[in-house]
Design a protein around this motif. Structure first.
Motif, PDB file in Angstrom:
ATOM      1  N   GLN A   1      -2.362 -26.499 -38.822  1.00 22.74           N
ATOM      2  CA  GLN A   1      -2.827 -25.123 -38.795  1.00 22.74           C
ATOM      3  C   GLN A   1      -3.607 -24.758 -40.056  1.00 22.74           C
ATOM      4  N   VAL A   2      -3.336 -25.452 -41.146  1.00 23.07           N
ATOM      5  CA  VAL A   2      -4.040 -25.160 -42.400  1.00 23.07           C
ATOM      6  C   VAL A   2      -5.065 -26.233 -42.743  1.00 23.07           C
ATOM      7  N   ALA A   3      -5.177 -27.242 -41.896  1.00 21.51           N
ATOM      8  CA  ALA A   3      -6.144 -28.317 -42.139  1.00 21.51           C
ATOM      9  C   ALA A   3      -7.552 -27.842 -41.811  1.00 21.51           C
ATOM     10  N   ARG A   4      -8.510 -28.335 -42.542  1.00 26.69           N
ATOM     11  CA  ARG A   4      -9.903 -27.984 -42.300  1.00 26.69           C
ATOM     12  C   ARG A   4     -10.618 -29.172 -41.670  1.00 26.69           C
ATOM     13  N   ILE A   5     -11.160 -28.950 -40.487  1.00 23.65           N
ATOM     14  CA  ILE A   5     -11.920 -30.013 -39.835  1.00 23.65           C
ATOM     15  C   ILE A   5     -13.186 -29.436 -39.235  1.00 23.65           C
ATOM     16  N   GLU A   6     -14.113 -30.325 -38.921  1.00 21.03           N
ATOM     17  CA  GLU A   6     -15.358 -29.938 -38.258  1.00 21.03           C
ATOM     18  C   GLU A   6     -15.213 -30.289 -36.779  1.00 21.03           C
ATOM     19  N   MET A   7     -14.840 -29.305 -35.983  1.00 16.13           N
ATOM     20  CA  MET A   7     -14.590 -29.558 -34.566  1.00 16.13           C
ATOM     21  C   MET A   7     -15.842 -30.033 -33.845  1.00 16.13           C
ATOM     22  N   GLY A   8     -16.998 -29.581 -34.298  1.00 13.08           N
ATOM     23  CA  GLY A   8     -18.259 -29.961 -33.662  1.00 13.08           C
ATOM     24  C   GLY A   8     -18.586 -31.429 -33.789  1.00 13.08           C
ATOM     25  N   ARG A   9     -17.921 -32.120 -34.703  1.00 18.44           N
ATOM     26  CA  ARG A   9     -18.175 -33.552 -34.879  1.00 18.44           C
ATOM     27  C   ARG A   9     -17.401 -34.401 -33.880  1.00 18.44           C
ATOM     28  N   THR A  10     -16.545 -33.772 -33.087  1.00 20.83           N
ATOM     29  CA  THR A  10     -15.714 -34.535 -32.155  1.00 20.83           C
ATOM     30  C   THR A  10     -16.371 -34.724 -30.785  1.00 20.83           C
ATOM     31  N   TYR A  11     -17.552 -34.162 -30.587  1.00 22.48           N
ATOM     32  CA  TYR A  11     -18.258 -34.325 -29.310  1.00 22.48           C
ATOM     33  C   TYR A  11     -19.746 -34.097 -29.516  1.00 22.48           C
ATOM     34  N   ASP A  12     -20.545 -34.512 -28.534  1.00 18.29           N
ATOM     35  CA  ASP A  12     -21.987 -34.321 -28.576  1.00 18.29           C
ATOM     36  C   ASP A  12     -22.480 -34.057 -27.162  1.00 18.29           C
ATOM     37  N   ASN A  13     -22.710 -32.795 -26.844  1.00 16.41           N
ATOM     38  CA  ASN A  13     -23.142 -32.443 -25.490  1.00 16.41           C
ATOM     39  C   ASN A  13     -24.511 -32.992 -25.133  1.00 16.41           C
ATOM     40  N   ALA A  14     -25.291 -33.376 -26.130  1.00 18.08           N
ATOM     41  CA  ALA A  14     -26.628 -33.928 -25.851  1.00 18.08           C
ATOM     42  C   ALA A  14     -26.515 -35.203 -25.021  1.00 18.08           C
ATOM     43  N   LEU A  15     -25.472 -35.991 -25.265  1.00 21.16           N
ATOM     44  CA  LEU A  15     -25.255 -37.207 -24.479  1.00 21.16           C
ATOM     45  C   LEU A  15     -25.064 -36.858 -23.009  1.00 21.16           C
ATOM     46  N   ILE A  16     -24.261 -35.830 -22.750  1.00 20.13           N
ATOM     47  CA  ILE A  16     -23.965 -35.426 -21.378  1.00 20.13           C
ATOM     48  C   ILE A  16     -25.183 -34.784 -20.734  1.00 20.13           C
ATOM     49  N   GLU A  17     -25.911 -33.996 -21.492  1.00 17.65           N
ATOM     50  CA  GLU A  17     -27.103 -33.344 -20.941  1.00 17.65           C
ATOM     51  C   GLU A  17     -28.138 -34.369 -20.506  1.00 17.65           C
ATOM     52  N   ARG A  18     -28.321 -35.422 -21.309  1.00 14.83           N
ATOM     53  CA  ARG A  18     -29.268 -36.479 -20.923  1.00 14.83           C
ATOM     54  C   ARG A  18     -28.764 -37.220 -19.679  1.00 14.83           C
ATOM     55  N   ALA A  19     -27.457 -37.451 -19.620  1.00 18.36           N
ATOM     56  CA  ALA A  19     -26.888 -38.135 -18.454  1.00 18.36           C
ATOM     57  C   ALA A  19     -27.029 -37.274 -17.199  1.00 18.36           C
ATOM     58  N   LEU A  20     -26.832 -35.973 -17.333  1.00 22.48           N
ATOM     59  CA  LEU A  20     -26.970 -35.069 -16.190  1.00 22.48           C
ATOM     60  C   LEU A  20     -28.402 -35.039 -15.679  1.00 22.48           C
ATOM     61  N   ALA A  21     -29.345 -35.155 -16.587  1.00 21.88           N
ATOM     62  CA  ALA A  21     -30.752 -35.184 -16.200  1.00 21.88           C
ATOM     63  C   ALA A  21     -31.056 -36.423 -15.363  1.00 21.88           C
TER      64      ALA A  21
END
Length: 345
Positions: free
Chosen positions: A317-337
Motif C-alpha cells: 500500500q505504501v510502495a511506489r510503482i509505475e503501473m503503466g509499465r506492466t502493460y502496453d496496449n499498443a501491442l493489442i491495438e496492432r493485433a486487433l488491426a
C-alpha cells in the motif's frame, strides 16, 4: 505436462508468409504455464496453442505446465523461460522487488474464483460476514483464491484474519478436501472443480467472479486475471517476437467471440474433457465470457488488482510503482488491426 507446438515453416504457407513479412528475433520460445493447462482460466491461451495461431505468426512455443503460478514465475526469473502464462498480479508485485515484468497480452478479465459453502452449513453461512471464525479452503497462501475471499470479507466489513485458511490446491485435491471429513466450512476454487461439487449437491455458491457482476462485487470495479507476461528486457530485445505473441492471443480472443462450445471442444485435446465431457462443457459455458473482449487494459482495472493484492500484503500500500509499465496496449491495438472481429473459421 510438456506440449511442444512446432512451427513447420517449410510446410505451412501462413508461417512462411509471416516470417517473410517480419523477421522474428526469437522464433522459438519457452513458455511456462502456471497450473494445469486444462483449467478454465487458460481457455484463450489453449485455443491459441491448439488452433496453431502461434505457428501462423511464425512461432514455435514450447509450453510446459508447472504446479502453480509462483513456480512458473520462478522459472522465468531463473532464466529458464522466456514467457509465462499466469496472473497479471505478478507484474505488479515483482516490480516492488526490482523485477520489471510486462504483460504482452491480457486475455482473462474475470478471475473466475468461486466461493462455495458446504451445503450442510448453508443455513448458517448466508453472507460473507458469516465467514468469521470459519475454516476456508484456498489453493495456497497468497494465491488469487486467497486474495478473492480476503477482498470479499473486507468489503463486507469483516477482517479476513478472523477466518482460518487451509491450503487444498485446485481441481481434484480441492474437491476431495471439501468432501472428506467436514473440516472445511467453505472453499474458494475454479472450474471444473466448482461445477463438479455444485452438480453433486456438495456445496452452494456464495460469491462468483466468473461474471462481470460477480467480479465488480468482489473487487469494486473491472479486473485483470490471466495473461502472458515476460521481462521488459525480453520485450526490448525482441519487439517483433513480442508482437507475434500478442497477435496469436488476440486472434484466439477474436475467434472465441463467435465460437460455439462445440467449436471449442473440437479445438482442444480430447484428454481435457474425456473424463467428463458434460462437466467440461458446462464449465466452458460458465467461463467463456471472461475471454470475449478486446484485451485492452484500463488503468482502473490495474488499480483494482493492486488493491486486491495489497489486502494480504499491506506493505504494498505504501510502495511506489509505475503501473503503466506492466502493460502496453499498443501491442493489442496492432493485433486487433490484424484480426478484426468477428472471425469465423
Amino acid at each position: 505436462m510438456r506440449i511442444v507446438m512446432l512451427a513447420l515453416v517449410g510446410g505451412l504457407g501462413l508461417c512462411a508468409s509471416a516470417q517473410a513479412q517480419t523477421k522474428l528475433e526469437k522464433p522459438r520460445i519457452a513458455l511456462s504455464v502456471g497450473g494445469s493447462i486444462s483449467q478454465m482460466n487458460k481457455v484463450a491461451y489453449v485455443i491459441a496453442l491448439h488452433r496453431k495461431y502461434f505457428e501462423q505468426e511464425g512461432l514455435t512455443v514450447e509450453s510446459t505446465a508447472f504446479a502453480s503460478g509462483t513456480a512458473a514465475l520462478q522459472n522465468l526469473v531463473g532464466g529458464n523461460a522466456d514467457v509465462v502464462e499466469g496472473s497479471f498480479e505478478h507484474t505488479l508485485r515483482m516490480q516492488t522487488k526490482g523485477q520489471h515484468l510486462m504483460c504482452i497480452a491480457v486475455f482473462g478479465r474475470y478471475p473466475a474464483n468461486v466461493l462455495v459453502v458446504r451445503k450442510s452449513q448453508a443455513d448458517k453461512i448466508k453472507t460473507i460476514a458469516d465467514l468469521k471464525e470459519k475454516k476456508i479452503g484456498i489453493s495456497a497462501p497468497g494465491s488469487s483464491t486467497h486474495n478473492f475471499v480476503a477482498g470479499l470479507m473486507r468489503r463486507a466489513g469483516v477482517d479476513y484474519k478472523d477466518a482460518s485458511y487451509i491450503s487444498v490446491g485446485t481441481g481434484l485435491s480441492a474437491v476431495a478436501a471439501m468432501r472428506s471429513g467436514g473440516e472445511l466450512n467453505a472453499l474458494v476454487n475454479l472450474d471444473p472443480a466448482i461445477n463438479a461439487m455444485v452438480d453433486a449437491g456438495d456445496v452452494v455458491v456464495l460469491a462468483d467472479s466468473r461474471t462481470e457482476e460477480g467480479t465488480f462485487a468482489a473487487f469494486g470495479g473491472p479486473y485483470l486475471a490471466d495473461c502472458l507476461y515476460t521481462t521488459t528486457e525480453f520485450v526490448k530485445a525482441n519487439p517483433n517476437t513480442t508482437q507475434a505473441i500478442a497477435n496469436a492471443i488476440v486472434h484466439a480472443m477474436q475467434w472465441l467471440k463467435t465460437a460455439s462450445i462445440d467449436d471449442i471442444i473440437k479445438s482442444v485435446p480430447v484428454e481435457y474433457y474425456q473424463a467428463d465431457e458434460k462437466l467440461y462443457r458446462k464449465s466452458l459455458e460458465k467461463n467463456l465470457a471472461a475471454f470475449q473482449w478486446d484485451g485492452i487494459v484500463s488503468s482502473e482495472a490495474v488499480k483494482s488488482v493492486w488493491n486486491a493484492i495489497s489486502i494480504l500484503e499491506p506493505e504494498l500500500q505504501v510502495a511506489r510503482i509505475e503501473m503503466g509499465r506492466t502493460y502496453d496496449n499498443a501491442l493489442i491495438e496492432r493485433a486487433l488491426a490484424k484480426y478484426k472481429a468477428p472471425l469465423k473459421e
